[in-house]
Structures are given as C-alpha cells and as structure tokens.
Design an enzyme around this catalytic site. Structure first.
Site, short mmCIF file in Angstrom:
data_model
loop_
_atom_site.label_atom_id
_atom_site.label_comp_id
_atom_site.label_asym_id
_atom_site.label_seq_id
_atom_site.Cartn_x
_atom_site.Cartn_y
_atom_site.Cartn_z
N PRO A 89 0.81 -1.23 0.00
CA PRO A 89 0.00 0.00 0.00
C PRO A 89 0.84 1.27 0.00
O PRO A 89 0.31 2.36 -0.26
CB PRO A 89 -0.84 -0.11 1.28
CG PRO A 89 -0.11 -1.08 2.15
CD PRO A 89 0.57 -2.03 1.22
N GLU A 116 1.79 -7.44 9.21
CA GLU A 116 1.91 -5.99 9.35
C GLU A 116 2.75 -5.36 8.25
O GLU A 116 2.53 -4.23 7.87
CB GLU A 116 2.52 -5.66 10.72
CG GLU A 116 2.65 -4.16 11.01
CD GLU A 116 1.30 -3.48 11.09
OE1 GLU A 116 1.26 -2.25 10.89
OE2 GLU A 116 0.29 -4.17 11.34
N ARG A 154 -2.97 -9.48 -20.66
CA ARG A 154 -3.88 -9.17 -21.77
C ARG A 154 -3.23 -8.26 -22.80
O ARG A 154 -3.73 -8.14 -23.93
CB ARG A 154 -5.17 -8.55 -21.23
CG ARG A 154 -4.97 -7.20 -20.57
CD ARG A 154 -6.26 -6.71 -19.92
NE ARG A 154 -7.33 -6.58 -20.88
CZ ARG A 154 -7.49 -5.52 -21.67
NH1 ARG A 154 -6.62 -4.53 -21.63
NH2 ARG A 154 -8.50 -5.45 -22.52
N ASP A 169 -8.67 0.70 -25.09
CA ASP A 169 -9.16 0.65 -23.71
C ASP A 169 -9.14 2.03 -23.06
O ASP A 169 -8.36 2.90 -23.41
CB ASP A 169 -8.27 -0.27 -22.87
CG ASP A 169 -8.51 -1.74 -23.18
OD1 ASP A 169 -9.59 -2.06 -23.68
OD2 ASP A 169 -7.60 -2.55 -22.90
#
Length: 243
Positions: A89, A116, A154, A169
């Site tokens: 993150p 953690e 992809r 896209d």
C-alpha cells in the site's frame, strides 16, 4: 513472458490463472506461470516466515531470509534479470501506463506479503518496484498480484483476439473509453445513436472521440489536466461544457 509469484497461499491463484484470458494466454504459450510458497524457504524447523518487530508495536513482520532466498533461487534460473514487484500500500499507484511498461518485460516476480509488513531490507535490496492498487488495505498481496497479472498478460502480443482492443481501452489513450452499443438497435424504446448506424466511419470515429472526451470530462476531469488536447478536442470540450 515468465511470471513467478511468491505467496503463502498459492491455492488462491488456481482459479484465476486457470480460466479465461489468463488460461488462454498460457495455452498460446504467450506466458508461463509459477506460484511458489515462500514458506518452503524458511530456515527454521517450524517454517516461520514472520516475527515480532524490533522496537515493539502491533502485528508481525515478514522475515527477510525466506524472501531473499526464494527470489535468489528464481533469479539463478532466469536468463534475464527479472523485475521484482512488491505488492504494497506504500507503493507507486498502479496505472495503465505501468501495465504497458511491465508488459514489455520477459520475466516478472511478484511478492505477496501478509501480516503488518515487510522487513525493510526486502524493500531496499530485493525489489525493483513497489506497487499499490489503491489507497486501501487488504489482508495480503495476492489479490493485488492477480490484478497486475491480468492487466499485463492481456497486453501481450496475440493474447486478445483483436489486436486493437488494448489500444482502445480506457486510460490507454489518456481518456476514458467511449460508450458501446450492440443489437437490437431499439430496445424498449431506448435507441442506439443514429451516427453508429449510419455506416459513415469518419462520422463514427468523430462521435466516439467526442463521447470519449465527454465521458472523461464528466467522470474523471482530473485526467484532462495533463492530456494534450488538439484544436478539435478543445472545440468539443467547450461545447460539452455548455450543454
């Protein structure tokens, strides 16, 4: 492309890698997958891969030894130097541009953490990229790795049936994609725009470009801040803002 994944829960990847486009990509030999449980590289009799953080605090931290050893084992078999991606993150926010960059690599290694966090030496001496899929916390890096793998595979040559699909896209051009319609032309009184039924490809292309701009302005105006609008797009945007 070769894709390696280091995870404490390899079984999570079976359904994802064994279905749909990811399965077809492997069948076409565009990519090979290998998921390794890095617990197998733990150097203690209980196969522990985590420990308490120095200095105290909540949670457990992934130990460096298993991940260092697992990555080194994979690198020793690699023909080229792989990109080693830490799902985290705190990492760089993932974008389509990053997916396109990674799709040009020959070998990717994904590290899926739990607990953690990671011992900082893993970040400093093992990984080449730290990537986050968004500003939220998951229980582990597996789902993030699946997202990255899907978005990269992809883009590999020959994987999608239509080679133009990834080019058109959303985000690939810098704008959101235009609306799509299919049969029937009239569904419960809701009709397909006449331009798309006209057969005039020039007008259809213009309609799609303008609608792409409109959708971006309405849903993601922030994307326009760094998008190089041409003269026609500037004119369209002025019209859209007045509507």
């Amino acid at each position: 492309m070769k894709i390696d994944v280091l995870s404490l829960f390899p079984e999570m990847f079976e359904g994802v890698l064994g279905n749909s486009i990811l399965k077809k990509a492997a069948e076409k030999e565009a990519v090979t997958y290998q998921v390794t449980n890095f617990r197998d590289f733990a150097d203690n009799k209980h196969h522990r891969v985590d420990d308490y953080p120095y200095g105290g605090g909540a949670g457990m931290v992934l130990k460096p030894e298993p991940i260092f050893d697992a990555v080194e084992a994979l690198r020793s078999k690699a023909e080229d130097k792989p990109r080693v991606i830490l799902l985290c993150p705190q990492g760089e926010r993932y974008t389509q541009k990053k997916a396109e960059e990674l799709s040009k690599e020959d070998h990717l290694i994904f590290i899926c953490g739990h607990y953690e966090g990671y011992d900082e030496r893993i970040r400093e001496h093992v990984v080449t990229d730290e990537i986050s899929i968004g500003d939220y916390i998951l229980t582990g890096g597996e789902l993030g790795a699946m997202i990255l793998i899907d978005s990269v595979v992809r883009l590999l040559p020959g994987v999608l049936g239509n080679e133009d699909s990834p080019i058109l896209d959303s985000y690939s051009s810098g704008l959101l994609e235009h609306p799509h319609y299919t049969r029937p032309a009239d569904f419960r009184g809701m009709k397909v725009p006449d331009t798309l039924l006209s057969g005039n490809h020039k007008h259809i292309d213009e309609w799609r470009s303008k609608e792409s701009l409109r959708r971006t302005w309405i849903r993601r105006p922030d994307l326009l801040e760094n998008y190089p609008l041409n003269d026609q797009e500037i004119k369209w945007l002025e019209e859209i803002k007045k509507e």
